[in-house]
Design an enzyme around this catalytic site. Structure first.
Site, PDB file in Angstrom:
ATOM      1  N   ASP A   1       0.729  -1.045  -0.016  1.00 36.94           N
ATOM      2  CA  ASP A   1      -0.045   0.028   0.131  1.00 36.94           C
ATOM      3  C   ASP A   1       0.878   1.210   0.160  1.00 36.94           C
ATOM      4  O   ASP A   1       2.121   1.200  -0.577  1.00 36.94           O
ATOM      5  CB  ASP A   1      -0.974   0.152   1.163  1.00 36.94           C
ATOM      6  CG  ASP A   1      -2.184   0.588   0.938  1.00 36.94           C
ATOM      7  OD1 ASP A   1      -2.226   1.701   0.806  1.00 36.94           O
ATOM      8  OD2 ASP A   1      -3.333  -0.202   1.030  1.00 36.94           O
TER       9      ASP A   1
ATOM     10  N   HIS B   1      -3.733   6.056   3.568  1.00 33.88           N
ATOM     11  CA  HIS B   1      -4.575   4.939   3.168  1.00 33.88           C
ATOM     12  C   HIS B   1      -3.954   3.600   3.810  1.00 33.88           C
ATOM     13  O   HIS B   1      -4.476   2.844   4.258  1.00 33.88           O
ATOM     14  CB  HIS B   1      -4.441   4.767   1.453  1.00 33.88           C
ATOM     15  CG  HIS B   1      -5.442   3.867   0.852  1.00 33.88           C
ATOM     16  ND1 HIS B   1      -4.805   2.472   0.708  1.00 33.88           N
ATOM     17  CD2 HIS B   1      -6.531   3.758   0.395  1.00 33.88           C
ATOM     18  CE1 HIS B   1      -5.774   1.574   0.218  1.00 33.88           C
ATOM     19  NE2 HIS B   1      -6.860   2.489  -0.254  1.00 33.88           N
TER      20      HIS B   1
ATOM     21  N   ASN C   1     -13.882  -0.113  -7.188  1.00 32.92           N
ATOM     22  CA  ASN C   1     -15.092   0.950  -6.723  1.00 32.92           C
ATOM     23  C   ASN C   1     -15.481   1.504  -8.181  1.00 32.92           C
ATOM     24  O   ASN C   1     -14.707   1.529  -9.186  1.00 32.92           O
ATOM     25  CB  ASN C   1     -14.377   2.021  -5.700  1.00 32.92           C
ATOM     26  CG  ASN C   1     -13.905   1.462  -4.439  1.00 32.92           C
ATOM     27  OD1 ASN C   1     -14.103   0.493  -4.176  1.00 32.92           O
ATOM     28  ND2 ASN C   1     -12.662   2.261  -3.885  1.00 32.92           N
TER      29      ASN C   1
ATOM     30  N   SER D   1     -11.234  -1.192  -0.796  1.00 33.34           N
ATOM     31  CA  SER D   1     -10.064  -1.058   0.059  1.00 33.34           C
ATOM     32  C   SER D   1     -10.241  -1.272   1.723  1.00 33.34           C
ATOM     33  O   SER D   1      -9.209  -2.051   2.296  1.00 33.34           O
ATOM     34  CB  SER D   1      -9.305   0.197  -0.106  1.00 33.34           C
ATOM     35  OG  SER D   1      -8.856   0.448  -1.154  1.00 33.34           O
TER      36      SER D   1
END
Ligand SMILES: [Ca+2]
Ligand SMILES: [Ca+2]
Length: 442
Positions: free
Chosen positions: A185, A224, A314, A380
């Site tokens: 990430d 994130h 998404n 996520s």
């Protein structure tokens, strides 16, 4: 060695489509206003959404008189048996046993016969034994007994995702001990109060350049990765913040994103790194186009029984940010859609034919890249719930491969949305309790 490439494939964080509202974990807002910035390779859009939660039940009356309360049942009369001390009891301390003890200190307790006030002393063992032998009113001489804080996590009651999956119900079986999770990430804030000491800062791979161990930290390019990692690894019962879904697992952060942009080849390299550092399961809350290097990395992971869990993807402005989204669309990857607190399909979660299961992804509270906590929504956020569950599975069955993990997860998922398998939630919401019950051995 840096390998030049003729073609770059852009990958974006398949996650942040809804809210990013920093807030204190101990005081959930009745109404949350969230501002979101979602960046693609060419455009940046900012949207503001308002979500209203269900208000608490209204109080019937605020007029009370607790002085009228009586006990529901009478307390039983104390029996004067051998375990009940009376004024006539004779002091009996087993000093011989305590003299053999390895304890460096002993606690000596006397009680004032007039006031009942205990007089408690922690003394060197030999001194305590000498006093106990000389005094006739010592009621106890004891070895030290450890105590611990029972502080809990102030934000735990806001973590609806942990409840929806049923993680607490399998805590007595495993909370991930022995399993190793890699998170690919944006890196992680390893100094966050609810992650400090809980996450390894693994390598960083940005634009093909690898920085060895220690590079996997979040350099404030975005939170994130810290949010995703917190869902898996936030420290439990430490008196602050939230709680991770696999808190006993070892977690290593591998950074492949600068901001919310990355390259799929870096993701592929990161998967290879994850296998090489001994990860059992890898969280990939990312999505983008397909590359041959990615396929090779995924096959390498599968061959080594390293389970890859990826966000399915998404919608942005009603359109998929990638279609299909890799690595989720690859056959050797667990593809995770998002469901809401009421077990409905999250409206930002893609409709596609490569879904395996759904997991909590709407309004998920977790650790922030700064020192706070915030809510995010996205597939996520759903993926790390499944990653944590797989970590717990690998904790008890370390050699599980992708096929067995997928079969176990999909066969025990709680069917939601359209009856049976559907293209919005796959086989349904992951269910830890059903998973453990279905596959129990006795
Ligand atoms: Ca905590
Ligand atoms: Ca269904």
């Amino acid at each position: 060695m840096r390998i030049p490439w003729s073609k770059s494939t852009t990958v974006i964080i398949a996650a942040v489509v809804m809210s990013a509202a920093a807030c204190a974990p101990s005081s959930p807002p009745a109404t949350t206003t969230a501002t979101t910035t979602t960046t693609t390779t060419t455009t940046t859009t900012t949207t503001t959404t308002t979500t209203t939660t269900v208000p608490p039940s209204a109080l019937v009356s605020c007029s009370v008189d607790f002085t009228t309360a009586t006990s529901a049942t009478a307390a039983p009369a104390a029996a004067n048996d051998d375990d009940t001390r009376t004024d006539d009891d004779t002091q009996t301390l087993d000093l011989a046993d305590l003299a053999e003890s390895d304890a460096q200190t002993l606690t000596l307790t006397r009680v004032d016969p007039d006031t009942g006030r205990p007089d408690i002393h922690t003394l060197d063992a030999d001194v305590a034994l000498a006093f106990a032998a000389a005094l006739d009113d010592v009621v106890a001489l004891e070895e030290p007994v450890p105590a611990q804080l029972l502080a809990g996590d102030p934000g735990r009651h806001l973590l609806w995702g942990l409840d929806a999956v049923g993680f607490d119900d399998i805590d007595h079986c495993t909370s991930g001990q022995g399993a190793h999770v890699a998170v690919i990430d944006t890196g992680v804030n390893i100094d966050h109060e609810d992650l400090e000491g809980a996450v390894n800062a693994g390598p960083s791979i940005i634009d093909g350049v690898a920085t060895p161990g220690g590079g996997g930290v979040d350099d404030n390019s975005g939170s994130h990765g810290t949010h995703v990692t917190g869902t898996i690894a936030a420290i439990v019962d430490n008196g602050v913040g939230v709680a991770g879904a696999a808190p006993a697992a070892e977690v290593t952060s591998i950074r492949t994103f600068e901001g919310d942009q990355g390259q799929m080849d870096d993701v592929a390299k990161a998967i290879v790194e994850a296998v090489d550092v001994g990860a059992d399961v890898v969280n990939l809350s990312v999505g983008g186009g397909q590359t041959t290097s990615l396929t090779a990395a995924v096959e390498y992971a599968a061959a080594n029984d390293v389970v890859l869990v990826a966000a399915a993807g998404n919608l942005k402005d009603g359109e998929p940010v990638c279609d299909p989204c890799y690595p989720a669309a690859l056959p050797d990857v667990i593809s995770v859609a998002s469901h809401t607190k009421s077990f409905t399909h999250s409206n930002f979660s893609v409709t596609t034919d490569h879904l395996d299961v759904a997991a909590p992804g709407s309004s998920i509270l977790s650790t922030s890249g700064t020192s706070t906590y915030h809510y995010l929504s996205g597939t996520s956020m759903a993926a790390p719930h499944v990653t944590a569950l797989v970590a717990r599975m690998k904790s008890v069955n370390p050699s599980l491969g992708i096929d067995h993990v997928r079969a176990a997860l999909t066969s025990t998922a709680y069917d939601i949305d359209e009856p049976g398998y559907d293209h919005r939630t796959g086989h349904g919401a992951v269910d830890a309790v059903e998973l453990w019950n279905r596959y129990r051995t006795h």
